[in-house]
Design an enzyme around this catalytic site. Structure first.
Site: not given
Lengths: 673, 673
Positions: A224, A283, A285, A488
């Site tokens: 990701s 995180d 993303t 994604d």
């Protein structure tokens, strides 16, 4: 890379088997001379980036060369098509950088890894920082080394885009979301009569549909970090990296950077921007909007980068997000999880942020002030636990303040997104805004084979999209806002039938339990849309009326750890596999105790499912929607959005931002004369 | 169905759990009174169809009613919105049909099946044959029975479409093809450099992309018969059915029919039409163009229907296909596989067809004559065996003449499709044509987990699409031809990494073998696009340079039988599971002997993978392409194509076809006055 002589050609042929698969010396560099950004990369006009050259001298292994001594006298030029090459320094008016040297090692294959026989590579390198190309067209970078070897990189600068066509962009990412999952979520949340859906997903009503290819620059399965980075910057990277091309140096923060959509947008137009995620906010993303690292796990420093920008080099600043909502208190509570042990609630507050720890505070936060909202440690509990199995919440130790006990009064993706839009609309004003809103646990719950929890969060995303359209309409800005919904990457999930969970539990052996699965004519109709006797969830339209019907969906992934399957809904979030003392993964015996054992298809040290190859869907509505049809690369999503926002200019365009000294730093650019 | 009184409401509530899932009394009929076509069905103006009413009286089981005596005095009316209801007979000027009676039984769930306790239902019924609705709008059919119970069906007649916008349609179906498979096929056939594909699939270059929902009328997983039927007729049906709504009578050929795209096209415009398939030509996808049955396995009679039309009722004729190419000699060689034991090569020849048994004959067949080409028994060998492992062909007993030995000189989908276009263009002339071309073995090879063979046939489909565009251009008819490429359903396939097949084979136990799988950063790059030393397949661009690289794709389905996995390419077509004497399925020990065992997720009597839920992609180019964007039902594909072909008329439009007496038969229609 284009090989310019026969030495390089032979070398490349002999290397390709070893260096391109499973283990790689450096994924973007099959030759011994490396240009970063490598061959066949695209740039937005004026997008700032770093360049790194590396010369590799393998000391041993199948590629051993020159006794492990790298050529320190390499030279590099750049030429626009039809023009004469100039040295990099001359072209970009950049001083000649210092030579850097290091050593790294890698394994050529699994046999070498088992035998612990690494291949060692010595490296000589130079980096040119913060340059840009302003003239659309084709460029060729030529690296010469080892007395006659050549590596070429062809770069394309995309067309200028100076006019803003959309004032605002709301960019939704369903992490790991595939068409298969969208179909399954529709089945759970929407009822059919004789094959006709009585209501549809918000996504189903988007006028334009495309597919984007999610692969990394050097592997066909992405994570990701680098897929988010491709969406945000127009540059693919490697697994675990964001906002950089991965080099081979030991420093994870010196890799050559590329400017992201929010950095560009703030620099060029001074617009507002925000990020919302149901994951911890550091995180991959959400953090890839501002992060520049090849190691996504450096959470603390990435939060600092979001607020203060890159600190080790001169780089574009964003002045921090205007709205920043999610989980991940670990990086804010002073201590081992935060950068330099500092209190990042205080750091944000010092920069003028309101700070919210729960939904009530979030909703009350002033719309004209920058806003931070961190609602728990780790990821936000999923929609299903926040709305159906709420008793699971009380068992958590996730209070965002750092105090003991659970987080309470949690917002969901919809609450966070709608509030972010209010703030961004207010703060962006005439300059508009960009908001990224992520449904993170579609991915996280697919990893643990917890399909209902994943689909619950997909339905929450869809509900959020629906509410966002209404909110934008209420604010009178729907027609000037581009809404894009995509993913994604995928997971190889699909539904293949129904399972009679009552019958399954009543059978005594594994093979008999499998008879509970009904395929084709026995798959039947969705029972999730039938009211559950005596139960009303109160979750409104567009969500199931029964989350654990007797006839559940029978679903699976092709990529599994060992696990037990009963096709039903677990009351607690799923842990499919247990990790033994030696790192070996086995069936988790407390998971789905009435089910049957399915042995895995993954390495036995993988405790969860993994990402998959599939192209993922992209839905668009609003200004520029017509550009999102058909099939294309994930980097094209960036160029489509950036063009719609008018971010491609023929000269350095940097609006004045009082109090952001970072923008005054040195910048080396090729300006057409 | 809309329930009109409280008795029906209570009844429905008590039934829904039993009758809607896994086992169903009659999927489209949750009440005891059934209207076929049921509630919420759509019609093209002028599309012909049958109506059936059934009254059910369950003798026993959870629905037992009226001592098992069905109401024979039921009445039915139809009303256009805002108009007065009329009896069905009066409205359609149809004579009152005779009452029919029968009995059927079903199991309410798996426990009942295990105990062999069927529920028995007595039925009274009437059928109205060959009617049509010409006025667009909403209609309500009301069935009254059991002294006060009511079942209503709302029908929608779509807008008129009298003008032809496309002269020709080429409709490709990749059977079982999903976005995931398209992504995987691209990975095998097209090379990337630093994340950029150096060439693309033909599909990738289509300007318009949509998603269509494939579910059946009464189950969420479809088979290929009723999904094809939905695409061809605009009416969803049940598993194993085509061209009909499934009734409960014992006769599999008396179910209420609906007119298909080729029946309409021939009746309205007299256009030419053809079908090409890599399956046996009586298989569901090709045969559903003309087939009307609820049992797809009645292959012989379905071939007769393709040539001679429905024989037991007056129905639209097509005069037979103008080009009809595929496998399945069993239904043509006189004997047990052919209808009434007749020689269907002779039957077709008698109707003026050229008959080809091999590629040479196919290519030499005259373009102005109707053409039948049957090239083998069963399905055509797949692309991979026809082009790479050609030694497999000689081992087959599939000569289409009925003689012993293998079929030789086999055409592929591309040969058949291009020849069909030549013939259809010639024979259609000004009236245009419709061609369906199916890549059948994407599905068939996914069923046997033979992923490379499935992807080879997907690449063949893509190659055929590319060649078709060129052929249409060469013929000067590209701009007047709508090309649509889609699938009928999915399989839950995806790629999740690469597997080092050399390492896998070298490991001795199942768990160690799984370490050969590389995920994320270890997935690497496709080795299928790297030349294989000393081997040249000669299969041209857009196909792999190496079909069995050391680093193979690691892929799987969520729905598996017990099998052994080595992620490599089997030389022989795959048989993953063996069927024991008792019908129980176990790992097939001769398949992938060096691999590790994966136990299944399906019932232990399923020897193959099964279909999945996912929406499937649809690609369009040519006239009306703009109508194919976004997300919609598979029936909408029919309405989009039929509208583009101008098939929706406000009155009976039937061109004169000398020598086709079927078209002169009685037709009962509601003509607006």
């Amino acid at each position: 890379m284009v090989k310019a002589n026969s030495v390089a050609l032979c070398l490349a042929a002999s290397l390709s088997a070893a260096s391109a698969q499973t283990f790689q010396r450096l994924g973007t560099c099959p030759d011994l001379g490396c240009v970063l950004p490598p061959d066949q990369q695209d740039f937005l006009p004026g997008q700032e980036f770093d360049i790194r050259f590396e010369i590799h001298a393998p000391k041993n292994g199948s590629e051993a060369f020159n006794n492990g001594v790298p050529d320190e006298k390499f030279t590099a030029t750049i030429a626009k098509d039809g023009q004469k090459p100039k040295s990099i320094a001359e072209f970009f008016k950049h001083s000649e950088p210092a030579l850097e040297k290091w050593t790294f090692s890698w394994f050529e294959d699994l046999f070498a890894e088992d035998a612990n026989k690494p291949s060692v590579v010595n490296v000589a390198s130079k980096a040119f920082r913060r340059v840009a190309l302003y003239e659309p067209g084709e460029y060729t970078v030529t690296l010469k080394y080892y007395d006659g070897q050549t590596t070429k990189a062809h770069w394309t600068v995309r067309p200028l885009a100076t006019k803003k066509k959309a004032k605002n962009v709301v960019f939704f990412i369903g992490d790991g979301m595939t068409t298969n999952m969208i179909t399954a979520a529709r089945l759970l949340g929407h009822k059919t009569v004789n094959g006709r859906y009585q209501s549809l997903l918000a996504l189903d009503e988007f006028p334009v549909l495309g597919h984007q290819m999610s692969h990394s620059i050097d592997t066909f399965i992405t994570d990701s970090a680098n897929s988010a980075s491709a969406l945000y910057s127009g540059h693919k990277s490697s697994v675990n990296a964001m906002g950089v091309y991965v080099d081979s140096s030991p420093d994870t923060h010196d890799d050559p950077k590329v400017e992201t959509i929010v950095e560009l947008l703030y620099r060029v137009w001074g617009s507002a921007w925000g990020a919302v995620s149901t994951a911890f906010i550091a995180d991959a993303t959400p953090i890839a909007l501002t992060g520049h690292t090849r190691r996504r796990s450096e959470y603390g420093v990435l939060i600092d980068q979001a607020l203060h920008g890159v600190s080790n080099y001169s780089w574009t600043r964003t002045a921090g997000p205007d709205a920043y909502f999610g989980g991940g208190a670990e990086q804010f509570i002073p201590g081992s999880g935060s950068y330099q042990g500092k209190d990042y609630y205080a750091e944000f507050a010092n920069e003028g942020y309101s700070v919210s720890w729960n939904k009530t505070a979030l909703l009350a936060a002033p719309n004209d002030q920058k806003a931070l909202g961190i609602f728990c440690r780790s990821n936000l509990p999923v929609w299903l636990d926040r709305n159906i199995y709420t008793d699971n919440l009380a068992t958590l130790e996730n209070n965002p303040s750092g105090a003991k006990g659970p987080a309470t009064d949690l917002p969901g993706q919809k609450d966070m997104t709608l509030k972010a839009i209010e703030i961004l609309n207010k703060r962006g004003g005439d300059k508009g805004f960009f908001l990224m809103s992520e449904a993170a646990s579609i991915d996280k719950q697919m990893h643990t084979l917890d399909y209902e929890r994943a689909l619950g969060d997909l339905l929450e995303l869809d509900d959020t999209v629906r509410a966002t359209i209404k909110k934008l309409e209420d604010l009178g800005i729907l027609e000037e806002t581009l809404i894009v919904v995509t993913a994604d990457h995928g997971h190889g999930f699909d539904v293949f039938g129904s399972a009679d969970t009552k019958y399954l539990r009543a059978q005594e052996d594994d093979r008999s339990k499998r008879s509970a699965v009904g395929v084709y004519e026995r798959s039947g109709l969705s029972q999730y849309t039938q009211p559950k006797e005596g139960v009303q969830y109160g979750t409104g339209a567009n969500f199931p009326l029964n989350w654990d019907p007797r006839y559940a969906i029978a679903a699976g992934l092709g990529a599994n750890p060992d696990h037990r399957e009963d096709y039903g809904l677990g009351h607690k979030p799923r842990v499919p596999a247990a990790v033994g003392a030696n790192g070996e993964v086995y069936v988790e015996n407390t998971d789905r105790p009435g089910g049957f054992v399915v042995n895995g298809t993954l390495p036995t040290d993988e405790a969860q499912g993994v990402h998959s190859l599939t192209d993922v869907p992209i839905f668009a509505r609003g200004p520029c929607q017509e550009t999102f049809g058909g099939t294309y690369s994930n980097i094209d999503v960036f160029y489509k959005i950036a063009s719609c926002l008018g971010l491609g200019h023929p000269h350095n365009k940097t609006v004045e931002h009082p109090g952001h000294p970072g923008d005054g730093h040195a910048r080396y650019s090729y300006l057409p004369t």
